[in-house]
Design a protein around this motif. Sequence first.
Motif, mmCIF file in Angstrom:
data_model
loop_
_atom_site.group_PDB
_atom_site.id
_atom_site.type_symbol
_atom_site.label_atom_id
_atom_site.label_comp_id
_atom_site.label_asym_id
_atom_site.label_seq_id
_atom_site.Cartn_x
_atom_site.Cartn_y
_atom_site.Cartn_z
ATOM 1 N N GLY A 14 -8.917 -14.442 31.253
ATOM 2 C CA GLY A 14 -10.158 -13.858 31.735
ATOM 3 C C GLY A 14 -11.232 -13.843 30.665
ATOM 4 N N ALA A 15 -12.330 -13.158 30.996
ATOM 5 C CA ALA A 15 -13.471 -13.109 30.101
ATOM 6 C C ALA A 15 -13.113 -12.392 28.807
ATOM 7 C CB ALA A 15 -14.634 -12.397 30.795
ATOM 8 N N ALA A 16 -13.667 -12.878 27.711
ATOM 9 C CA ALA A 16 -13.395 -12.288 26.406
ATOM 10 C C ALA A 16 -14.343 -11.133 26.154
ATOM 11 C CB ALA A 16 -13.561 -13.350 25.321
ATOM 12 N N ALA A 17 -13.857 -10.137 25.416
ATOM 13 C CA ALA A 17 -14.680 -8.993 25.058
ATOM 14 C C ALA A 17 -15.566 -9.349 23.875
ATOM 15 C CB ALA A 17 -13.792 -7.799 24.728
ATOM 16 N N THR A 18 -16.619 -8.556 23.694
ATOM 17 C CA THR A 18 -17.533 -8.731 22.573
ATOM 18 C C THR A 18 -17.129 -7.777 21.457
ATOM 19 O OG1 THR A 18 -19.318 -9.310 24.101
ATOM 20 C CG2 THR A 18 -19.955 -8.658 21.880
ATOM 21 N N VAL A 19 -16.973 -8.292 20.246
ATOM 22 C CA VAL A 19 -16.511 -7.488 19.108
ATOM 23 C C VAL A 19 -17.736 -6.970 18.354
ATOM 24 C CG1 VAL A 19 -14.933 -7.390 17.152
ATOM 25 C CG2 VAL A 19 -14.549 -9.043 18.975
ATOM 26 N N TYR A 20 -18.249 -5.825 18.797
ATOM 27 C CA TYR A 20 -19.483 -5.301 18.227
ATOM 28 C C TYR A 20 -19.382 -4.921 16.755
ATOM 29 C CZ TYR A 20 -21.574 -5.351 22.865
ATOM 30 O OH TYR A 20 -22.082 -5.754 24.072
ATOM 31 N N PRO A 21 -18.269 -4.343 16.263
ATOM 32 C CA PRO A 21 -18.220 -4.019 14.825
ATOM 33 C C PRO A 21 -18.439 -5.236 13.937
ATOM 34 C CG PRO A 21 -16.463 -2.885 15.984
ATOM 35 C CD PRO A 21 -17.078 -3.826 16.975
ATOM 36 N N ILE A 22 -17.878 -6.381 14.327
ATOM 37 C CA ILE A 22 -18.071 -7.593 13.530
ATOM 38 C C ILE A 22 -19.502 -8.100 13.657
ATOM 39 C CG2 ILE A 22 -17.376 -10.009 13.279
ATOM 40 C CD1 ILE A 22 -15.367 -7.990 12.181
ATOM 41 N N LEU A 23 -20.056 -8.065 14.866
ATOM 42 C CA LEU A 23 -21.444 -8.496 15.054
ATOM 43 C C LEU A 23 -22.402 -7.652 14.220
ATOM 44 C CD1 LEU A 23 -21.619 -9.188 18.906
ATOM 45 C CD2 LEU A 23 -21.590 -10.864 17.050
ATOM 46 N N PHE A 24 -22.197 -6.336 14.222
ATOM 47 C CA PHE A 24 -23.084 -5.470 13.442
ATOM 48 C C PHE A 24 -22.866 -5.673 11.943
ATOM 49 C CE2 PHE A 24 -23.171 -2.773 17.405
ATOM 50 C CZ PHE A 24 -24.498 -3.042 17.693
ATOM 51 N N ALA A 25 -21.627 -5.983 11.545
ATOM 52 C CA ALA A 25 -21.359 -6.229 10.128
ATOM 53 C C ALA A 25 -22.106 -7.464 9.638
ATOM 54 C CB ALA A 25 -19.855 -6.382 9.888
ATOM 55 N N ARG A 142 -23.219 -14.547 24.535
ATOM 56 C CA ARG A 142 -23.617 -15.363 23.388
ATOM 57 C C ARG A 142 -25.069 -15.129 22.992
ATOM 58 N NH1 ARG A 142 -20.788 -21.061 25.235
ATOM 59 N NH2 ARG A 142 -18.639 -20.294 25.238
ATOM 60 N N GLY A 143 -25.947 -15.009 23.972
ATOM 61 C CA GLY A 143 -27.350 -14.748 23.646
ATOM 62 C C GLY A 143 -27.514 -13.424 22.929
ATOM 63 N N LEU A 144 -26.871 -12.380 23.443
ATOM 64 C CA LEU A 144 -26.937 -11.066 22.804
ATOM 65 C C LEU A 144 -26.342 -11.119 21.406
ATOM 66 C CD1 LEU A 144 -27.439 -8.001 22.846
ATOM 67 C CD2 LEU A 144 -25.180 -7.747 23.905
ATOM 68 N N ALA A 145 -25.198 -11.800 21.258
ATOM 69 C CA ALA A 145 -24.532 -11.864 19.953
ATOM 70 C C ALA A 145 -25.417 -12.541 18.915
ATOM 71 C CB ALA A 145 -23.202 -12.601 20.081
ATOM 72 N N PHE A 281 -34.543 -9.667 18.717
ATOM 73 C CA PHE A 281 -33.536 -8.871 19.409
ATOM 74 C C PHE A 281 -33.668 -8.988 20.926
ATOM 75 C CE2 PHE A 281 -32.004 -4.913 21.345
ATOM 76 C CZ PHE A 281 -30.694 -4.942 20.905
ATOM 77 N N LEU A 282 -34.896 -9.054 21.422
ATOM 78 C CA LEU A 282 -35.108 -9.115 22.871
ATOM 79 C C LEU A 282 -34.788 -10.488 23.451
ATOM 80 C CD1 LEU A 282 -38.492 -7.153 23.116
ATOM 81 C CD2 LEU A 282 -36.222 -6.341 23.815
ATOM 82 N N GLY A 283 -34.961 -11.546 22.651
ATOM 83 C CA GLY A 283 -34.832 -12.899 23.185
ATOM 84 C C GLY A 283 -33.469 -13.200 23.768
ATOM 85 N N GLY A 284 -32.395 -12.853 23.056
ATOM 86 C CA GLY A 284 -31.046 -13.175 23.519
ATOM 87 C C GLY A 284 -30.682 -12.526 24.843
ATOM 88 N N PRO A 285 -30.820 -11.181 24.975
ATOM 89 C CA PRO A 285 -30.516 -10.545 26.259
ATOM 90 C C PRO A 285 -31.377 -11.071 27.405
ATOM 91 C CG PRO A 285 -30.600 -8.900 24.519
ATOM 92 C CD PRO A 285 -31.075 -10.189 23.919
ATOM 93 N N LEU A 286 -32.652 -11.346 27.142
ATOM 94 C CA LEU A 286 -33.511 -11.889 28.197
ATOM 95 C C LEU A 286 -33.033 -13.268 28.639
ATOM 96 C CD1 LEU A 286 -37.059 -10.847 26.911
ATOM 97 C CD2 LEU A 286 -35.867 -9.954 28.922
ATOM 98 N N ALA A 287 -32.583 -14.073 27.663
ATOM 99 C CA ALA A 287 -32.076 -15.413 27.999
ATOM 100 C C ALA A 287 -30.773 -15.319 28.778
ATOM 101 C CB ALA A 287 -31.882 -16.229 26.729
ATOM 102 N N ASP A 288 -29.906 -14.358 28.427
ATOM 103 C CA ASP A 288 -28.669 -14.164 29.180
ATOM 104 C C ASP A 288 -28.965 -13.833 30.641
ATOM 105 O OD1 ASP A 288 -26.938 -14.709 27.105
ATOM 106 O OD2 ASP A 288 -26.715 -12.605 26.494
ATOM 107 N N ARG A 289 -30.086 -13.146 30.870
ATOM 108 C CA ARG A 289 -30.420 -12.728 32.240
ATOM 109 C C ARG A 289 -31.289 -13.734 32.976
ATOM 110 N NH1 ARG A 289 -32.509 -6.768 34.252
ATOM 111 N NH2 ARG A 289 -32.721 -7.327 36.451
ATOM 112 N N PHE A 290 -32.306 -14.275 32.295
ATOM 113 C CA PHE A 290 -33.288 -15.118 32.991
ATOM 114 C C PHE A 290 -33.163 -16.606 32.681
ATOM 115 C CE2 PHE A 290 -35.371 -10.928 32.535
ATOM 116 C CZ PHE A 290 -35.546 -10.623 33.882
#
Length: 409
Positions: A14-25, A142-145, A281-290
């Motif tokens: 199934g879909a993979a989770a997003t590892v936020y601690p590593i992304l923020f690091a 991926r866009g958010l990451a 910061f806004l570009g990735g989430p917007l691209a994931d959606r639109f």
Amino acid sequence: MRAQANTIRQPGLGAAATVYPILFAVSIVHLLNDSMQSAISALFPILEKSLQLSYTQIGFIAFAMNITASLLQPFIGIYADARPKPYILPFGVCFTLAGVVGLSIAPSFVYIVLAVICIGIGSAVFHPESSRVAYLAAGDRRGLAQSIFQVGGNIGSSLGPIMTALIFVPLGQFGVIWFSIAALAAIGIQFYVARWYSGQKVRPRSPVSKQTVERKSGLLSKQQIRLAMAILIALVFSKNVYISSITSFYTFYLIKDYGVSVEQAQMYLFAFLAAAAAGTFLGGPLADRFGRKNIIWLSILGTAPFSILLPYADLFWSGVLCVFGGLVLSSAFSIIVVYAHELLPGKVGLVSGLFFGLAFGLGGLGSALLGMLADVTSIAFIMKLCAYLPLIGLLTIFLPKDKALAGHR
């Protein structure tokens, strides 16, 4: 760690989770890395006076750092695709630390160039491998990451003008030595990231399956992929040369054409860079959606009205236009990287190294050429000339639609 180690997609699962601690690091390290890089351009007004540098020399300093990173990054990315080396991450920051210390005590133009080359080597190691870490930790977002990863760099870059006003004006060149603390902190965080990254070595080196590659080759021909990559490179050229015109010369433009002080000019530049961080910061989430293509189109071409009007505005509206231009333009880069990842699945290191390398190289080359041109014309001419670069965004119309990218969502 057990939850983190199971984040990468496996075929048939199934879909993979997003590892936020590593992304923020990696985002925090990106912030520290780019704040150290921004110390270079932040020093320009100080070095111009203390060392009597020309605009050509100032442009060459930026060029030396950026071209070093530009040339090395694709090779590091290719090498890491075949042989991932997690602990190269903290090792790379050691070059940045050496460059920071060297920059703080450099007595002449030549030594400054050598110091910034060390910083360029550190960036060359950091960006492609950290971008791969962000890719691996992204899950399905991926866009958010990429936005989380890159917004750290934009925030770090935005600190340069603040550093000029609060550190370099009162302390001078030696104030750069304080950034050695940031380098040491980055080394420590990179060891944490490298431990997680090394735990992924038993996994496939790319989260893109063989079936995805085969599907992609059936949808897009090699010629279409080459054309799309060429367009993305042109868009990166447009974005980074325009941004280099702002980061390297906008403060001089404000000082010479509007009569503001160095501290006031740096606050205007800070506003531009802070807006750029928000846009990233806004570009990735917007691209994931639109959709990737829609936001790339809006970001590059949408900057043109602000950039074209900016050289003809008064001081207040110059600041307003610069802020909106930075907000819109900087939303593009993280999406361009993700789009290129999907065009060339399985080549995360190569793509990341290529595009981060291009960003550095084109920005540095732009600074050098614009500096030489400013010496024979004027800073105002440079601002008017570069204002039309975002019109290159018209090429976006020729990019394949998102649904043509196999494996998209």
